[in-house]
Design a protein around this motif. Sequence first.
Motif, PDB file in Angstrom:
ATOM      1  N   ARG A 166     -11.814  16.777  -6.329  1.00 40.08           N
ATOM      2  CA  ARG A 166     -12.202  15.378  -6.180  1.00 40.08           C
ATOM      3  C   ARG A 166     -12.702  14.828  -7.517  1.00 40.08           C
ATOM      4  NH1 ARG A 166     -15.707  11.632  -4.067  1.00 40.08           N
ATOM      5  NH2 ARG A 166     -14.784  10.413  -2.375  1.00 40.08           N
TER       6      ARG A 166
ATOM      7  N   THR B  15       1.331   0.135  -4.926  1.00 36.44           N
ATOM      8  CA  THR B  15       0.325   1.188  -4.937  1.00 36.44           C
ATOM      9  C   THR B  15       1.043   2.505  -5.194  1.00 36.44           C
ATOM     10  OG1 THR B  15      -1.035  -0.002  -3.347  1.00 36.44           O
ATOM     11  CG2 THR B  15      -1.427   2.365  -3.548  1.00 36.44           C
TER      12      THR B  15
ATOM     13  N   ALA C  33      -8.390   0.515  -6.707  1.00 33.84           N
ATOM     14  CA  ALA C  33      -8.860   0.316  -5.330  1.00 33.84           C
ATOM     15  C   ALA C  33      -9.756   1.450  -4.836  1.00 33.84           C
ATOM     16  CB  ALA C  33      -7.680   0.143  -4.376  1.00 33.84           C
ATOM     17  N   GLY C  34     -10.687   1.880  -5.638  1.00 30.05           N
ATOM     18  CA  GLY C  34     -11.622   2.910  -5.169  1.00 30.05           C
ATOM     19  C   GLY C  34     -13.037   2.402  -5.334  1.00 30.05           C
ATOM     20  N   ASP C  35     -13.972   2.930  -4.567  1.00 31.86           N
ATOM     21  CA  ASP C  35     -15.290   2.310  -4.507  1.00 31.86           C
ATOM     22  C   ASP C  35     -16.407   3.195  -5.043  1.00 31.86           C
ATOM     23  OD1 ASP C  35     -16.781   0.113  -3.993  1.00 31.86           O
ATOM     24  OD2 ASP C  35     -17.255   0.703  -1.937  1.00 31.86           O
ATOM     25  N   SER C  36     -16.115   4.433  -5.347  1.00 32.64           N
ATOM     26  CA  SER C  36     -17.152   5.345  -5.813  1.00 32.64           C
ATOM     27  C   SER C  36     -17.641   4.922  -7.199  1.00 32.64           C
ATOM     28  CB  SER C  36     -16.600   6.765  -5.895  1.00 32.64           C
ATOM     29  OG  SER C  36     -15.505   6.781  -6.791  1.00 32.64           O
TER      30      SER C  36
ATOM     31  N   VAL D  40      -4.021   4.621  -7.300  1.00 34.75           N
ATOM     32  CA  VAL D  40      -4.867   5.333  -6.345  1.00 34.75           C
ATOM     33  C   VAL D  40      -4.825   6.822  -6.656  1.00 34.75           C
ATOM     34  CG1 VAL D  40      -4.703   3.592  -4.534  1.00 34.75           C
ATOM     35  CG2 VAL D  40      -3.055   5.475  -4.598  1.00 34.75           C
ATOM     36  N   THR D  41      -5.769   7.543  -6.076  1.00 32.76           N
ATOM     37  CA  THR D  41      -5.996   8.901  -6.576  1.00 32.76           C
ATOM     38  C   THR D  41      -6.155   9.950  -5.490  1.00 32.76           C
ATOM     39  OG1 THR D  41      -8.361   8.515  -6.538  1.00 32.76           O
ATOM     40  CG2 THR D  41      -7.230   8.039  -8.599  1.00 32.76           C
ATOM     41  N   SER D  42      -5.952   9.594  -4.230  1.00 32.85           N
ATOM     42  CA  SER D  42      -6.272  10.574  -3.187  1.00 32.85           C
ATOM     43  C   SER D  42      -5.609  11.898  -3.517  1.00 32.85           C
ATOM     44  CB  SER D  42      -5.809  10.070  -1.826  1.00 32.85           C
ATOM     45  OG  SER D  42      -4.414   9.871  -1.859  1.00 32.85           O
TER      46      SER D  42
ATOM     47  N   ARG E 145     -10.039  13.737 -10.119  1.00 30.78           N
ATOM     48  CA  ARG E 145      -9.031  12.721  -9.802  1.00 30.78           C
ATOM     49  C   ARG E 145      -9.043  11.579 -10.802  1.00 30.78           C
ATOM     50  NH1 ARG E 145     -10.583  11.045  -3.936  1.00 30.78           N
ATOM     51  NH2 ARG E 145     -11.992  10.022  -5.352  1.00 30.78           N
ATOM     52  N   TYR E 146     -10.236  11.050 -11.073  1.00 24.69           N
ATOM     53  CA  TYR E 146     -10.290   9.892 -11.963  1.00 24.69           C
ATOM     54  C   TYR E 146     -10.118  10.306 -13.418  1.00 24.69           C
ATOM     55  CZ  TYR E 146     -11.351   6.606  -8.260  1.00 24.69           C
ATOM     56  OH  TYR E 146     -11.281   5.819  -7.150  1.00 24.69           O
TER      57      TYR E 146
ATOM     58  N   ALA F 258       0.846  -1.195   0.000  1.00 24.72           N
ATOM     59  CA  ALA F 258       0.000   0.000   0.000  1.00 24.72           C
ATOM     60  C   ALA F 258       0.882   1.246   0.000  1.00 24.72           C
ATOM     61  CB  ALA F 258      -0.919   0.001   1.215  1.00 24.72           C
ATOM     62  N   GLU F 259       0.249   2.391  -0.076  1.00 26.31           N
ATOM     63  CA  GLU F 259       1.011   3.648  -0.074  1.00 26.31           C
ATOM     64  C   GLU F 259       0.268   4.712   0.715  1.00 26.31           C
ATOM     65  OE1 GLU F 259       3.113   6.132  -3.555  1.00 26.31           O
ATOM     66  OE2 GLU F 259       0.963   6.469  -3.469  1.00 26.31           O
TER      67      GLU F 259
ATOM     68  N   PHE G  85      -9.012  -4.179  -6.195  1.00 26.43           N
ATOM     69  CA  PHE G  85      -8.777  -4.446  -4.782  1.00 26.43           C
ATOM     70  C   PHE G  85      -9.973  -3.835  -4.071  1.00 26.43           C
ATOM     71  CE2 PHE G  85      -5.613  -3.259  -1.113  1.00 26.43           C
ATOM     72  CZ  PHE G  85      -6.258  -4.131  -0.271  1.00 26.43           C
ATOM     73  N   SER G  86     -10.961  -4.662  -3.733  1.00 20.76           N
ATOM     74  CA  SER G  86     -12.197  -4.116  -3.157  1.00 20.76           C
ATOM     75  C   SER G  86     -12.182  -4.308  -1.654  1.00 20.76           C
ATOM     76  CB  SER G  86     -13.416  -4.815  -3.759  1.00 20.76           C
ATOM     77  OG  SER G  86     -13.699  -6.002  -3.035  1.00 20.76           O
ATOM     78  N   ARG G  87     -13.168  -3.713  -1.001  1.00 25.89           N
ATOM     79  CA  ARG G  87     -13.249  -3.933   0.439  1.00 25.89           C
ATOM     80  C   ARG G  87     -14.525  -4.670   0.818  1.00 25.89           C
ATOM     81  NH1 ARG G  87     -13.836   2.065   0.707  1.00 25.89           N
ATOM     82  NH2 ARG G  87     -11.713   2.270   1.420  1.00 25.89           N
TER      83      ARG G  87
HETATM   84  C1  LIG Z   1      -9.097  -1.847  -0.375  1.00 22.90           C
HETATM   85  C2  LIG Z   1      -8.599  -0.476  -0.633  1.00 22.90           C
HETATM   86  C3  LIG Z   1      -7.255  -0.184  -0.467  1.00 22.90           C
HETATM   87  C4  LIG Z   1      -6.752   1.105  -0.696  1.00 22.90           C
HETATM   88  N1  LIG Z   1      -5.433   1.365  -0.521  1.00 22.90           N
HETATM   89  C5  LIG Z   1      -4.959   2.618  -0.715  1.00 22.90           C
HETATM   90  C6  LIG Z   1      -3.579   2.918  -0.531  1.00 22.90           C
HETATM   91  O1  LIG Z   1      -2.764   2.073  -0.195  1.00 22.90           O
HETATM   92  N2  LIG Z   1      -3.158   4.185  -0.713  1.00 22.90           N
HETATM   93  C7  LIG Z   1      -4.017   5.190  -1.064  1.00 22.90           C
HETATM   94  O2  LIG Z   1      -3.580   6.325  -1.218  1.00 22.90           O
HETATM   95  N3  LIG Z   1      -5.330   4.935  -1.243  1.00 22.90           N
HETATM   96  C8  LIG Z   1      -5.804   3.688  -1.083  1.00 22.90           C
HETATM   97  N4  LIG Z   1      -7.139   3.440  -1.270  1.00 22.90           N
HETATM   98  C9  LIG Z   1      -8.003   4.574  -1.650  1.00 22.90           C
HETATM   99  C10 LIG Z   1      -8.493   4.512  -3.062  1.00 22.90           C
HETATM  100  O3  LIG Z   1      -7.520   4.286  -3.993  1.00 22.90           O
HETATM  101  C11 LIG Z   1      -9.257   5.753  -3.458  1.00 22.90           C
HETATM  102  O4  LIG Z   1      -8.422   6.819  -3.609  1.00 22.90           O
HETATM  103  C12 LIG Z   1     -10.277   6.061  -2.438  1.00 22.90           C
HETATM  104  O5  LIG Z   1     -10.985   4.912  -2.153  1.00 22.90           O
HETATM  105  C13 LIG Z   1     -11.206   7.134  -2.930  1.00 22.90           C
HETATM  106  O6  LIG Z   1     -11.745   6.748  -4.160  1.00 22.90           O
HETATM  107  P1  LIG Z   1     -13.257   6.381  -4.306  1.00 22.90           P
HETATM  108  O7  LIG Z   1     -13.935   7.707  -4.108  1.00 22.90           O
HETATM  109  O8  LIG Z   1     -13.429   5.829  -5.670  1.00 22.90           O
HETATM  110  O9  LIG Z   1     -13.554   5.367  -3.252  1.00 22.90           O
HETATM  111  C14 LIG Z   1      -7.639   2.143  -1.082  1.00 22.90           C
HETATM  112  C15 LIG Z   1      -8.997   1.853  -1.245  1.00 22.90           C
HETATM  113  C16 LIG Z   1      -9.501   0.565  -1.048  1.00 22.90           C
HETATM  114  C17 LIG Z   1     -10.944   0.301  -1.262  1.00 22.90           C
END
Ligand SMILES: Cc1cc2nc3c(=O)[nH]c(=O)nc-3n(C[C@H](O)[C@H](O)[C@H](O)COP(=O)(O)O)c2cc1C
Lengths: 343, 428
Positions: free
Chosen positions: B148, B98, B201-204, B129-131, B151-152, B56-57, B219-221
């Motif tokens: 926000r 990541t 790994a994003g869920d939106s 990832v996109t934070s 980002r994508y 992860a990062e 990579f889902s949760r």
């Molecule tokens: C299982 C999982 C692992 C993630 N790991 C990281 C990570 O290691 N580093 C990071 O900056 N963001 C991580 N994220 C954040 C996402 O990449 C993404 O930026 C964040 O979920 C917001 O995007 P969303 O609005 O699509 O959910 C992770 C998200 C999920 C669901």
Amino acid sequence: MPRQLHFSAALDSPGHVRADHYTALARAAERATLDFVTLDDSFTAAPHRPDALAAFARLAPATGRIGLVPAVTTTHTEPFHTSISVNTLDWVSEGRAGWLVTVSGTEEEARAFGRRPVAPPPELWAEAADAVEVAARLWDSWEDDAEIRDIATGRFIDREKLHYTDFQGRYFSVRGPSITPRPPQGRPVVVVALAADDLPERTALATRYADVVLLDAPGPDAARAAADRLRLQAGEQLRILLRLGLALPDRAAADALTERIARTGGVDGFHLVPADPGRDLAAFADRVAPALRARGLLRARYTGRTLRDHLGLARPASRYAAGPDPVAATAPAATRSPAEVSR
Amino acid sequence: MTGRPLKQIHLAAHFPGVNNTTVWTDPASRSQIEFSSFRHLAETAERGKFDFFFLAEGLRLREVKGRIHDLDVVGRPESITVLNALAAVTDRLGLAATVNATFNEPYELARRLASLDHLSEGRAAWNVVTSSDAFTGENFRRGGYLDRADRYTRAAEFVRLAREFWDADGAQVRHAGPQFDVTGTLSLPRPPQGHPVVIQAGDSEEGREFAASAADVIFSRHSTLEAGQAFHADVKRRLAAYGRKPDDLKIMPGVTYVLGDTDADAHERAAEIRRAQVGPRTAIAFLEQVWGVDLSDHDPDGPLPAADPVPDSELVQGRTRLGDPLEIAARWRATAAEKNLTTRELVIELTGRQSFIGSASTVAAQLDEHVQNDAADGFILVPHLTPGGLDDFVDQVVPLLQERGVFRTEYTGRTLREHLGLPSPAGG
Ligand SMILES: Cc1cc2nc3c(=O)[nH]c(=O)nc-3n(C[C@H](O)[C@H](O)[C@H](O)COP(=O)(O)O)c2cc1C
């Protein structure tokens, strides 16, 4: 007995992208008990090569003692990323990392990023100095004993021992602290390649931040004069290695090189630049190194573990370790002495 | 399962570095930063014939109340550098980094990933990832400059451009798009995998759409059967619009597991681990994340705070926002009342991340059930101990999955794409 010299070698070999190629070269250099090897880099199409830091990370576990000094340019790369990448190379090599600081001065590189136009070299080197300053602050930003794992209070770290770098410069700012704990060497070894009559900005970076200078000089006298000048500005801790072409097709060339090395004075050692790395590094290990050892000019075996050990450089204390007040965050960078900054 | 051939499970190992997943108070907990730790976990994963190893990062240390959070494990290396080193001590294991698309540039990252793919002979993966919060941005030249919504947009064009560089096979790429205007040539031939594997790994909504269009793995949760099935169906349904087949995208939830000699043992151990992960101060810190005020004086063994949260507080930095604080607080109060929980017990309940708990055979059966019933294509296992946390899984669960005929006994491929059964991207 004469003073032992420091040796390093460039592994640059255009056209090679495979790991085993670089591993074989590094092992030959290690057989010759060199202090370190370097690998050049840039964001240009040619020559064909991998990212230098990646290549050296790949061969870190495949070697034991040799120092690993990849070129990393400061112009387009984020200083934060550079700091943690070099730091990580130090972790994965268990204290054998250095950083050959370079800049990206071509139009081709600027267009590959599309972020900013190409800048003149004095500006690029001034920016590089800021990048090295930030990297060093980030390396220091975790004191060595910041990780406490104190079960009684439930604290994994002592946050008083983590420090904001708060660097604000002309080109960028970095808040800190690092995400990566202080590297095994405290600070990886900073290396700068320099010509005897180089740009003032590049020379200033070297005298202020470098642990090692790879010196290009037109002859032995010019080398001695340049080395004296650099030492005057940087202090006795600076290691000055004269760049030396290495072409060893036969025994006569090896003998001649041994003589030349033995005769050259005024520098701390040599940076070997092989014409044909595979052939020349093996020949150096097999023919020149034993002759130099016989004369007491080269170590018989590694006695230290880290690159700093090989170079006879002390492990620096974190600049922040003296107290909770982050010195670097309050004092303007320009007023601090070089000793404080890079040693 | 009526005659359908058994689906094969994909497995990946998450290195349990930072945050409170890891129980650092456990006597078996070792360094999260020394190379020997990464090496141990990677070697264990390869011994277990895993598809890949995952890092992860996080690019800034978390803060609570303006101060660095000090209760959990912190301190991690730069991912791609560690993975290059691991390529030297492993042979088949995929190596996934990541890396944020906001704080990097396409040319440079494409080159670094191509280098990893070459140096590992086809084992590289990139979790995009996109934070983009300004908090993390303070460590970078550009700062937190991305909205926000953008980002994508940037990430999608970033990935497209990276693939243009990979496909170019050392020829020049000219790209003029809304996000990037570059002309460059990588100094490397096309990577052995064509394209390193791309993970999302994003869920939106935007994240799912981006994954459907561009990712090889998610990579889902969503680790429960029902949530996993819903997510699986939703994402796979989106693929057709991009001319892709359901099998072209693997869904791998991040899951934890706890093993015991019996199911009861495992549940007992799981409860212990949860208590170790959520100490009194961690419980309060979790609460402060929603309440947005200093709660150091609040009793973790008492009820939730009587006062309402303060919305839009910047008290906690470096963590994903959970949602509307007032709503969350109301929900938490209801749960606490219903189950009669103290503050700390509630946090333990809410943050319960243990997905699979039981004896090795129970866990193997559950994992298999999830995959056969399309809740997942595999799992990214998140052990709670560094670096030995995967040992028991590889020794006990993997052989059972192999006996069931749902997991490889030997690597059949060389590259990560081959392990995952992903199509090779067409040449550029
Ligand atoms: C299982 C999982 C692992 C993630 N790991 C990281 C990570 O290691 N580093 C990071 O900056 N963001 C991580 N994220 C954040 C996402 O990449 C993404 O930026 C964040 O979920 C917001 O995007 P969303 O609005 O699509 O959910 C992770 C998200 C999920 C669901």
